[in-house]
Design an enzyme around this catalytic site. Sequence first.
Site, mmCIF file in Angstrom:
data_model
loop_
_atom_site.group_PDB
_atom_site.id
_atom_site.type_symbol
_atom_site.label_atom_id
_atom_site.label_comp_id
_atom_site.label_asym_id
_atom_site.label_seq_id
_atom_site.Cartn_x
_atom_site.Cartn_y
_atom_site.Cartn_z
ATOM 1 N N HIS A 257 1.039 -1.296 -0.092
ATOM 2 C CA HIS A 257 -0.143 0.130 -0.033
ATOM 3 C C HIS A 257 0.771 1.235 -0.141
ATOM 4 C CE1 HIS A 257 -3.416 2.809 0.852
ATOM 5 N NE2 HIS A 257 -4.125 1.864 0.286
ATOM 6 N N ASP A 308 -7.709 -5.712 -0.418
ATOM 7 C CA ASP A 308 -8.141 -6.616 -1.849
ATOM 8 C C ASP A 308 -8.016 -7.944 -1.569
ATOM 9 O OD1 ASP A 308 -9.451 -4.738 -3.587
ATOM 10 O OD2 ASP A 308 -7.270 -3.904 -3.744
HETATM 11 N N1 CMC Z 1 4.310 -7.528 -4.245
HETATM 12 C C1 CMC Z 1 5.655 -7.451 -4.236
HETATM 13 N N2 CMC Z 1 6.489 -6.593 -3.962
HETATM 14 C C2 CMC Z 1 5.652 -5.365 -3.682
HETATM 15 C C3 CMC Z 1 4.356 -5.173 -3.755
HETATM 16 C C4 CMC Z 1 3.566 -6.489 -4.059
HETATM 17 N N3 CMC Z 1 2.421 -6.439 -4.218
HETATM 18 N N4 CMC Z 1 4.010 -4.078 -3.771
HETATM 19 C C5 CMC Z 1 5.178 -3.209 -3.587
HETATM 20 N N5 CMC Z 1 6.252 -4.097 -3.684
HETATM 21 C C6 CMC Z 1 7.597 -3.606 -3.664
HETATM 22 C C7 CMC Z 1 7.818 -3.168 -4.932
HETATM 23 O O1 CMC Z 1 8.313 -4.069 -5.788
HETATM 24 C C8 CMC Z 1 9.113 -2.170 -4.599
HETATM 25 O O2 CMC Z 1 10.366 -2.819 -4.352
HETATM 26 P P1 CMC Z 1 11.822 -2.318 -4.829
HETATM 27 O O3 CMC Z 1 11.736 -0.965 -4.023
HETATM 28 O O4 CMC Z 1 12.605 -3.331 -4.292
HETATM 29 O O5 CMC Z 1 11.658 -1.973 -6.199
HETATM 30 C C9 CMC Z 1 8.504 -1.609 -3.360
HETATM 31 O O6 CMC Z 1 7.733 -2.608 -2.768
HETATM 32 C C10 CMC Z 1 7.715 -0.264 -3.359
HETATM 33 O O7 CMC Z 1 6.648 -0.436 -4.387
HETATM 34 P P2 CMC Z 1 5.987 0.568 -5.119
HETATM 35 O O8 CMC Z 1 5.272 -0.157 -6.389
HETATM 36 O O9 CMC Z 1 6.846 1.613 -5.468
HETATM 37 O O10 CMC Z 1 4.946 1.051 -4.177
HETATM 38 P P3 CMC Z 1 3.713 1.849 -4.417
HETATM 39 O O11 CMC Z 1 3.570 2.809 -3.051
HETATM 40 O O12 CMC Z 1 3.877 2.804 -5.893
HETATM 41 O O13 CMC Z 1 2.473 0.893 -4.904
HETATM 42 C C11 CMC Z 1 0.738 -0.657 -4.803
HETATM 43 C C12 CMC Z 1 1.610 0.559 -3.948
HETATM 44 C C13 CMC Z 1 -0.566 -0.659 -3.942
HETATM 45 C C14 CMC Z 1 0.395 -0.249 -6.050
HETATM 46 C C15 CMC Z 1 1.733 -1.820 -4.614
HETATM 47 O O14 CMC Z 1 1.923 -2.315 -3.654
HETATM 48 C C16 CMC Z 1 1.227 -2.895 -5.459
HETATM 49 O O15 CMC Z 1 1.314 -2.789 -6.821
HETATM 50 N N6 CMC Z 1 0.350 -3.765 -4.925
HETATM 51 C C17 CMC Z 1 -0.135 -5.044 -5.744
HETATM 52 C C18 CMC Z 1 -1.472 -4.275 -6.268
HETATM 53 C C19 CMC Z 1 -2.650 -4.319 -5.213
HETATM 54 O O16 CMC Z 1 -2.833 -5.264 -4.352
HETATM 55 N N7 CMC Z 1 -3.278 -3.106 -5.404
HETATM 56 C C20 CMC Z 1 -4.206 -2.909 -4.341
HETATM 57 C C21 CMC Z 1 -4.056 -1.450 -3.532
HETATM 58 S S1 CMC Z 1 -5.074 -1.196 -1.958
HETATM 59 C C22 CMC Z 1 -6.517 -1.005 -2.545
HETATM 60 C C23 CMC Z 1 -7.062 -0.674 -3.810
HETATM 61 O O17 CMC Z 1 -6.606 0.553 -3.932
HETATM 62 O O18 CMC Z 1 -7.697 -1.165 -4.570
#
Ligand code: CMC
Length: 372
Positions: A257, A308
């Site tokens: 998140h 989710d």
């Molecule tokens: N699985 C594996 N690694 C992850 C995940 C994940 N679900 N989420 C974040 N990371 C890692 C990412 O690879 C990165 O690692 P590194 O720094 O080594 O490259 C680090 O954590 C930061 O990730 P980010 O993508 O820059 O984080 P963000 O704040 O931009 O993204 C997020 C937040 C929710 C988009 C992301 O965690 C994600 O893609 N999660 C999976 C999709 C998901 O479940 N979305 C629902 C969000 S909550 C409710 C909603 O809005 O619907």
Amino acid sequence: MNTARGLEGVVAATSSISSIIDDKLTYVGYDIDDLAENALFEEVVFLLWHRRLPKKQELEDFKKLLAENAPIPKELIDHLKSYPNQKVHPMAALRTAVSFLGLFDDEADVFTKEANYNKAVRLQAKIPTIVAAFSRIRKGLEPVEPRKDLNFAANFLYMLNGEEPDQVAVEAFNKALVLHADHELNASTFTARVCVATLSDVYSGVTSAISALKGPLHGGANEQVMKMLMEIGSVENVEPYIRKKLANKEKIMGFGHRVYRNGDPRAKHLKKMSEKLTKLTGEPKWYDISTKIESIVTAEKNIPPNVDFYSASVYHSLGIEHDLFTPIFAISRMSGWLAHILEQYENNRLIRPRAEYVGPGKQTYVKLEDRG
Ligand code: CMC
């Protein structure tokens, strides 16, 4: 120029609707845990729109208002029937249908406070009817008319399946709706606010919000979680499947998140529901697979599940088709979008940030015939 990639950490609005402070989520100051345990979804919608809980009679009147506004125009039903149903994702159908609905609203472009509130009521009341109708039409069934004697959660399940749901299903679904209702400046709500800050109309605002929710990094994640659970299929397969994904640096859907650091406070409620419902349906494996995934992802990456993750096995246990999971998120979040849209109109200023230019420096224009 200071650039905040993905606007991380940027405070882009003031709001009195919901807040996330120190990993605690509140709606108008009420803890999400209290609301999830006690509140009816309609009560929460009232809270988000009026910034106070309704009194007994007010809640009855509000429930009645939503129930009375639930039917959708025949033109919309015919329109839904014209979609190439088997190929259309229900979120694409919903995006189109909500926009289409606006064409039949005489107040669509009336900007008084009262007209905007009336539109909010109509949209909130009709969105479950649209989702249920689309689901039935694509199966070759006729839509089921909404009932005035059922509450919001029960009415949706009734319109979806054509039979009255049991109390366990209604309570679980109501709780899921409460948990998804609002979430500060999430991507779809921000989209809605950007849209209406141009003084565009309510239908445009919610149509753009639905479009943003559709993506798998936002609301679309719940459907992807279920796809992953189905692919894994058994507890024994979790370990190799998840380790391979992590080794390939793939994201695990339903984890992580932008704002929460120590976990999403909504996830624990859905986890509890998932345990209960998967047992009741005789398919505890979906919960067992989910908890095994959680233990690996948290141990390896220290990333906890978000809203989710466990909602997938909850909706699956309620017998809901997997591609309706995100539309269900939209049914609930409609309440938050509308609260934010109304709040934006109250104190509007165009939302127009800057971009830091990183393209080529000054270039000289070369005429087409001289470009070689
Ligand atoms: N699985 C594996 N690694 C992850 C995940 C994940 N679900 N989420 C974040 N990371 C890692 C990412 O690879 C990165 O690692 P590194 O720094 O080594 O490259 C680090 O954590 C930061 O990730 P980010 O993508 O820059 O984080 P963000 O704040 O931009 O993204 C997020 C937040 C929710 C988009 C992301 O965690 C994600 O893609 N999660 C999976 C999709 C998901 O479940 N979305 C629902 C969000 S909550 C409710 C909603 O809005 O619907």
